[in-house]
Design a protein around this motif. Structure first.
Motif, PDB file in Angstrom:
ATOM      1  N   ASP A  83       4.385   1.498  -1.537  1.00 55.31           N
ATOM      2  CA  ASP A  83       5.534   1.925  -2.317  1.00 55.31           C
ATOM      3  C   ASP A  83       4.312   2.067  -3.450  1.00 55.31           C
ATOM      4  N   GLY A  84       3.345   1.665  -3.602  1.00 56.68           N
ATOM      5  CA  GLY A  84       2.172   2.104  -4.927  1.00 56.68           C
ATOM      6  C   GLY A  84       2.377  -0.011  -5.973  1.00 56.68           C
ATOM      7  N   THR A  85       2.303  -0.422  -4.830  1.00 57.43           N
ATOM      8  CA  THR A  85       2.553  -1.833  -5.632  1.00 57.43           C
ATOM      9  C   THR A  85       1.183  -2.195  -5.861  1.00 57.43           C
ATOM     10  N   TYR A 110      -3.073   5.652   3.465  1.00 53.57           N
ATOM     11  CA  TYR A 110      -2.392   4.893   2.395  1.00 53.57           C
ATOM     12  C   TYR A 110      -2.568   3.496   2.320  1.00 53.57           C
ATOM     13  N   PRO A 131       5.149   6.445   2.378  1.00 50.38           N
ATOM     14  CA  PRO A 131       4.425   7.622   1.240  1.00 50.38           C
ATOM     15  C   PRO A 131       4.128   8.808   2.009  1.00 50.38           C
ATOM     16  N   GLU A 148      -2.149   0.019  -6.457  1.00 51.74           N
ATOM     17  CA  GLU A 148      -1.768   0.477  -7.483  1.00 51.74           C
ATOM     18  C   GLU A 148      -1.449   0.303  -8.564  1.00 51.74           C
ATOM     19  N   ALA A 149      -0.193  -0.198  -8.815  1.00 57.23           N
ATOM     20  CA  ALA A 149       0.832  -0.895  -9.849  1.00 57.23           C
ATOM     21  C   ALA A 149      -0.169  -1.298 -10.341  1.00 57.23           C
ATOM     22  N   ARG A 169      -7.950   9.835 -11.927  1.00 55.12           N
ATOM     23  CA  ARG A 169      -6.957   8.460 -11.992  1.00 55.12           C
ATOM     24  C   ARG A 169      -7.048   7.608 -12.542  1.00 55.12           C
ATOM     25  N   SER A 190       0.897  -0.667   0.301  1.00 53.33           N
ATOM     26  CA  SER A 190       0.187   0.161   0.475  1.00 53.33           C
ATOM     27  C   SER A 190       0.736   1.230   0.501  1.00 53.33           C
ATOM     28  N   HIS A 247       0.866  10.966   1.280  1.00 52.04           N
ATOM     29  CA  HIS A 247      -0.737  10.139   1.555  1.00 52.04           C
ATOM     30  C   HIS A 247      -0.935  11.912   2.933  1.00 52.04           C
TER      31      HIS A 247
END
Length: 292
Positions: free
Chosen positions: A71-73, A276, A126, A75-76, A178, A69, A129
């Protein structure tokens, strides 16, 4: 395979999008068991410490969810799943609707320490956030709000978390920005639906000007006060807004999308202190896409 776990078909869709360990016995091992544990917690809303032993150590499951959550994994992975669905033609771009839903915050979601410049952040937290942690106070207590754009197949395309007292109209543009579905071959990501639907809460001159500038057809009813104010101003009030009753009937699709998303109890009720980490519950949206 237990009840609610990833099926072989769902795992075949998800496995290529997961981060690689890099070496045998590396950092990320047993992806399927850990992800099943994360989905079990989202579906049931149990405390992390109460996860069944068949998912392994509860702290391993929690830490992977928190780090992905941060490091954006997640989301990727979400964007990769959307790209795969768009390549197969499973995204209905003909009608995208926007709406929001309030999520009651559990008492355990309160009390996160405020960040200051003197207190260093954790390495896996992050910087972007929000300092308010997406929590707001209302007459019912602490709440947060999920703004989303849903496509015609009853699945979300974009999610945004704000405090519960924030209005819907100012969040229309951030939610639409988004939407970025990458293409597999070449070209810019797809960001523009054919048609947009919304209720009266999204009716404003700013939103309509933004949609016209991006050449997005929209069906948003005009409230009585805005309609009377436009008539009072005469020719300076502009032309009446268009409204397609048949297209507006499809706005129930985003309502049904919200119902599917809040079928996960950890989404319907917020238990996470950090915004986040709660935003990492987009894994529930990933599960909806894998099921289709």
């Amino acid at each position: 395979m237990g009840r609610g776990d990833l099926t072989n078909t769902e795992w075949a869709r998800l496995a290529p999008q997961l981060p690689k360990s890099g070496s045998p016995g590396g950092r990320w091992i047993a992806h399927r068991k850990v992800i099943n544990g994360i989905l079990f917690r989202m579906r049931t809303g149990v405390p992390w410490r109460d996860l069944p032993s068949r998912f392994g150590n509860w702290k391993t499951v929690y830490e992977r969810h928190r780090r992905w959550s941060a490091d954006g994994t997640w989301e990727a992975i979400y964007q990769a799943v959307l790209t795969d669905a768009d390549t197969q033609g499973r995204i209905d771009w003909s009608m995208v609707s926007v709406d929001s839903t309030s999520c009651r915050a559990h008492q355990h979601a309160a009390g996160a320490p405020r960040r200051t410049s003197r207190v260093p952040q954790r390495r896996s937290m992050p910087w972007q956030h929000p300092p308010d942690e997406g929590l707001g106070r209302s007459r019912g207590g602490l709440t947060c709000k999920i703004h989303l754009a849903g496509e015609g197949g009853l699945r979300p395309l974009a999610l945004l978390i704000t405090p519960g007292q924030w209005g819907d109209s100012p969040q229309l543009i951030p939610v639409l920005e988004r939407i970025r579905v990458k293409r597999t071959c070449c070209g810019h990501p797809r960001t523009r639906p054919h048609h947009l639907g919304g209720d009266k809460a999204y009716s404003s001159r700013r939103n309509r000007h933004y949609l016209r500038r991006r050449q997005i057809k929209h069906t948003i009813p005009e409230p009585k006060d805005q309609r009377s104010n436009r008539r009072r101003r005469g020719s300076r009030g502009g032309r009446p807004t268009g409204f397609d009753k048949q297209m507006y009937k499809r706005r129930n699709e985003v309502e049904r999308t919200i119902n599917h998303l809040k079928g996960f109890r950890a989404v319907a009720t917020r238990y996470d202190k950090r915004a986040y980490v709660f935003h990492g519950d987009t894994a529930a949206a990933i599960r909806l896409w894998l099921r289709s």
